[in-house]
Motif scaffolding. Sequence first.
Motif, PDB file in Angstrom:
ATOM      1  N   PRO A 194       0.768  -1.184   0.116  1.00  0.00           N
ATOM      2  CA  PRO A 194      -0.026   0.017   0.135  1.00  0.00           C
ATOM      3  C   PRO A 194       0.873   1.339   0.108  1.00  0.00           C
ATOM      4  CG  PRO A 194      -0.817  -1.658   1.753  1.00  0.00           C
ATOM      5  CD  PRO A 194       0.349  -2.079   0.907  1.00  0.00           C
ATOM      6  N   ARG A 195       1.874   1.240   0.704  1.00  0.00           N
ATOM      7  CA  ARG A 195       2.696   2.510   0.652  1.00  0.00           C
ATOM      8  C   ARG A 195       3.578   2.482  -0.901  1.00  0.00           C
ATOM      9  NH1 ARG A 195       6.697   0.599   5.607  1.00  0.00           N
ATOM     10  NH2 ARG A 195       8.226   2.143   4.610  1.00  0.00           N
ATOM     11  N   THR A 196       3.738   1.636  -1.179  1.00  0.00           N
ATOM     12  CA  THR A 196       4.242   1.664  -2.762  1.00  0.00           C
ATOM     13  C   THR A 196       3.271   2.320  -3.612  1.00  0.00           C
ATOM     14  OG1 THR A 196       5.681  -0.152  -2.270  1.00  0.00           O
ATOM     15  CG2 THR A 196       5.193   0.346  -4.891  1.00  0.00           C
ATOM     16  N   MET A 197       1.791   1.767  -3.435  1.00  0.00           N
ATOM     17  CA  MET A 197       0.867   2.220  -4.371  1.00  0.00           C
ATOM     18  C   MET A 197       0.382   3.750  -4.271  1.00  0.00           C
ATOM     19  SD  MET A 197       0.208  -0.358  -6.208  1.00  0.00           S
ATOM     20  CE  MET A 197      -1.343   0.361  -7.127  1.00  0.00           C
ATOM     21  N   ILE A 198       0.575   4.254  -2.948  1.00  0.00           N
ATOM     22  CA  ILE A 198       0.278   5.712  -2.596  1.00  0.00           C
ATOM     23  C   ILE A 198       1.327   6.424  -3.212  1.00  0.00           C
ATOM     24  CG2 ILE A 198       1.108   5.886  -0.439  1.00  0.00           C
ATOM     25  CD1 ILE A 198      -0.985   7.733   0.486  1.00  0.00           C
ATOM     26  N   GLY A 199       2.664   5.918  -3.229  1.00  0.00           N
ATOM     27  CA  GLY A 199       3.889   6.416  -3.524  1.00  0.00           C
ATOM     28  C   GLY A 199       3.665   6.690  -5.031  1.00  0.00           C
ATOM     29  N   ILE A 200       3.271   5.773  -5.520  1.00  0.00           N
ATOM     30  CA  ILE A 200       3.088   5.797  -7.269  1.00  0.00           C
ATOM     31  C   ILE A 200       2.125   6.928  -7.733  1.00  0.00           C
ATOM     32  CG2 ILE A 200       2.272   4.562  -9.194  1.00  0.00           C
ATOM     33  CD1 ILE A 200       3.324   2.053  -8.027  1.00  0.00           C
ATOM     34  N   ASP A 201       0.994   7.122  -6.698  1.00  0.00           N
ATOM     35  CA  ASP A 201       0.042   8.068  -7.021  1.00  0.00           C
ATOM     36  C   ASP A 201       0.654   9.475  -6.934  1.00  0.00           C
ATOM     37  OD1 ASP A 201      -1.820   6.051  -7.926  1.00  0.00           O
ATOM     38  OD2 ASP A 201      -2.978   6.176  -5.940  1.00  0.00           O
ATOM     39  N   ASP A 214      -9.027   4.267  -0.189  1.00  0.00           N
ATOM     40  CA  ASP A 214      -8.673   3.088   0.567  1.00  0.00           C
ATOM     41  C   ASP A 214      -7.365   2.309  -0.047  1.00  0.00           C
ATOM     42  OD1 ASP A 214      -8.160   1.436   2.624  1.00  0.00           O
ATOM     43  OD2 ASP A 214     -10.048  -0.033   2.151  1.00  0.00           O
ATOM     44  N   TYR A 215      -6.075   2.711   0.424  1.00  0.00           N
ATOM     45  CA  TYR A 215      -4.984   2.012  -0.145  1.00  0.00           C
ATOM     46  C   TYR A 215      -4.660   0.577   0.935  1.00  0.00           C
ATOM     47  CZ  TYR A 215      -3.862   6.161  -2.801  1.00  0.00           C
ATOM     48  OH  TYR A 215      -3.593   7.218  -3.669  1.00  0.00           O
ATOM     49  N   GLU A 250      -2.606   0.434   6.684  1.00  0.00           N
ATOM     50  CA  GLU A 250      -2.696   1.957   6.368  1.00  0.00           C
ATOM     51  C   GLU A 250      -1.432   2.481   6.040  1.00  0.00           C
ATOM     52  OE1 GLU A 250      -3.698   5.198   5.217  1.00  0.00           O
ATOM     53  OE2 GLU A 250      -5.543   3.982   5.724  1.00  0.00           O
ATOM     54  N   PRO A 251      -1.151   2.693   4.841  1.00  0.00           N
ATOM     55  CA  PRO A 251       0.171   3.252   4.445  1.00  0.00           C
ATOM     56  C   PRO A 251       0.333   5.067   4.864  1.00  0.00           C
ATOM     57  CG  PRO A 251      -1.441   3.717   2.522  1.00  0.00           C
ATOM     58  CD  PRO A 251      -2.100   2.994   3.469  1.00  0.00           C
ATOM     59  N   ARG A 252      -0.464   5.631   4.967  1.00  0.00           N
ATOM     60  CA  ARG A 252      -0.603   7.164   5.296  1.00  0.00           C
ATOM     61  C   ARG A 252       0.323   7.392   6.645  1.00  0.00           C
ATOM     62  NH1 ARG A 252      -5.442   6.486   3.091  1.00  0.00           N
ATOM     63  NH2 ARG A 252      -5.884   7.722   1.143  1.00  0.00           N
ATOM     64  N   GLY A 253       1.152   8.318   6.481  1.00  0.00           N
ATOM     65  CA  GLY A 253       2.100   8.527   7.532  1.00  0.00           C
ATOM     66  C   GLY A 253       3.531   7.795   7.715  1.00  0.00           C
ATOM     67  N   PHE A 254       3.767   7.108   6.565  1.00  0.00           N
ATOM     68  CA  PHE A 254       4.788   6.430   6.375  1.00  0.00           C
ATOM     69  C   PHE A 254       5.604   6.654   5.200  1.00  0.00           C
ATOM     70  CE2 PHE A 254       2.119   3.752   8.990  1.00  0.00           C
ATOM     71  CZ  PHE A 254       3.062   3.227   9.918  1.00  0.00           C
ATOM     72  N   VAL A 264      12.494   2.896  -2.692  1.00  0.00           N
ATOM     73  CA  VAL A 264      13.428   4.313  -2.885  1.00  0.00           C
ATOM     74  C   VAL A 264      13.334   5.111  -4.001  1.00  0.00           C
ATOM     75  CG1 VAL A 264      15.037   3.474  -0.892  1.00  0.00           C
ATOM     76  CG2 VAL A 264      15.552   3.128  -3.420  1.00  0.00           C
ATOM     77  N   PHE A 265      13.388   4.431  -5.118  1.00  0.00           N
ATOM     78  CA  PHE A 265      13.105   5.031  -6.308  1.00  0.00           C
ATOM     79  C   PHE A 265      11.636   5.747  -6.486  1.00  0.00           C
ATOM     80  CE2 PHE A 265      15.943   1.207  -7.003  1.00  0.00           C
ATOM     81  CZ  PHE A 265      17.143   2.157  -7.293  1.00  0.00           C
ATOM     82  N   ILE A 266      10.715   5.251  -6.413  1.00  0.00           N
ATOM     83  CA  ILE A 266       9.258   5.955  -5.991  1.00  0.00           C
ATOM     84  C   ILE A 266       9.494   7.136  -5.146  1.00  0.00           C
ATOM     85  CG2 ILE A 266       6.908   5.500  -5.568  1.00  0.00           C
ATOM     86  CD1 ILE A 266       7.335   2.627  -6.768  1.00  0.00           C
ATOM     87  N   GLU A 267      10.135   6.803  -4.258  1.00  0.00           N
ATOM     88  CA  GLU A 267      10.072   7.680  -2.790  1.00  0.00           C
ATOM     89  C   GLU A 267      10.673   9.257  -3.564  1.00  0.00           C
ATOM     90  OE1 GLU A 267      10.767   7.804   1.636  1.00  0.00           O
ATOM     91  OE2 GLU A 267      12.540   7.281   0.620  1.00  0.00           O
ATOM     92  N   LEU A 268      11.905   9.023  -4.159  1.00  0.00           N
ATOM     93  CA  LEU A 268      12.864  10.075  -4.600  1.00  0.00           C
ATOM     94  C   LEU A 268      12.035  10.525  -5.743  1.00  0.00           C
ATOM     95  CD1 LEU A 268      15.597  11.307  -4.149  1.00  0.00           C
ATOM     96  CD2 LEU A 268      16.542   9.939  -5.913  1.00  0.00           C
ATOM     97  N   LEU A 269      11.369   9.907  -6.735  1.00  0.00           N
ATOM     98  CA  LEU A 269      10.576  10.460  -7.497  1.00  0.00           C
ATOM     99  C   LEU A 269       9.290  11.367  -7.150  1.00  0.00           C
ATOM    100  CD1 LEU A 269       9.691  10.908 -10.620  1.00  0.00           C
ATOM    101  CD2 LEU A 269       8.725   8.826 -10.531  1.00  0.00           C
TER     102      LEU A 269
END
Length: 394
Positions: free
Chosen positions: A256-263, A290-291, A299-303, A308-313
């Motif tokens: 879920p954290r990856t999915m919200i990162g992609i969005d 609802d991720y 729940e991915p929010r707040g993390f 690392v690549f998606i996060e940096l982008l």
Amino acid sequence: MPYFIVFILLLSTGFDVLAVNTPVGAVRFSFLLFLLAAIWMFFFKEFKVSKVGLIIFLLIIFMMLISTYFSFSPIRSLSYIVWFIICYLFYFSVTKNAIRQFSPESIIKVFRDLGRLQILGCIFLKVLGVDRPSLFFYEPSYMVIALLPYTYFTILQFKLNNTVFKLIDVMLVGILVLITMSANLLLSILVVILVGYLRPSFKSIFILICFSVLSYYFSIWYYTNNSDLLAFTFQKIHESPDIIASLLERTGNRWPRTMIGIDVAKEYFNSGIGLGAFADFSIYYNVYKDYAGGFVWNEPRGFPASNVFIELLAEGGIGVLVVFLIFILYTFFSSLKVQDNKRYISDWRKIIFIFFILLMFESSLLRPYFWAYLGVLASFTALPNCSNLKRLNK
């Protein structure tokens, strides 16, 4: 630089919890050690940087500063940039210069001794009753990533005809699997075997088949005779009609954290939302989606974004990501001009490659051991020739 000092420096890169919290982040104990080492190198004129590498790095900082203008949290983004500079100047550059007089075999011995000491420390903590020990790392998954060079050379010692590592190291890796029950460790072992043995030859294919069969029956035996986290993981994989779904479930809220990162990365592709700001930003982002799939614990929010690549982008925008990748590629391929020690250079490239695969399931590029291992790879461009190595290591 003496072996013992290099050993202590690299060991300290795993001192995650030995830190002092400040308004701009945690100041790690390892930073103080690397700072002292850098001062010592400056004093004796042993601190050197690649001009091309430095130019690329300064370009990264420039792109980061541009991104900070659009940041959701400018102060946090500026502190991120400060720590990014620290990682380059100290963990990367100090490591590179500290071991440039070491032979490749001596470098490997350092990581062998580091791995043995840390695993023995985990065994000791386990005997004392500590569940899933990870020494001074935040959690076992981080320790597993930091131990990647040890795992790599342990698993491939037979293929590489490596006399530095022994069967005892294979036993220690197996014990580490049992006491940490880390999915990341299983993944790293699998990737190391694939990278090391996946070749279009009968011998390699035979080894992979044997490993697959043994792993299959071992996993069945283990989950039918045990009831721990590792057994639960094996059972879910065997009994699930959808293996991919069961593996994603085992990762907790990473997917879920990856999915919200992609969005977020799609929406803020050009500028990003600010370096280091993802965790806070995600709390207010797309709140009606609802991720977690209905599971509160996912729940991915707040993390941070768990890649690392998606996060940096998502945080820095496309410009920061592209220039960072150019820096990595430069570090990777600048060693191509080195004629000696090609086998060792190839091994360290593979280790960094596997490192990036594992970081696709973790967050933050500000891991001291990541920059230290990049420094090891970069050090091969500064190693003396073979005749000097023999003289230095007598």
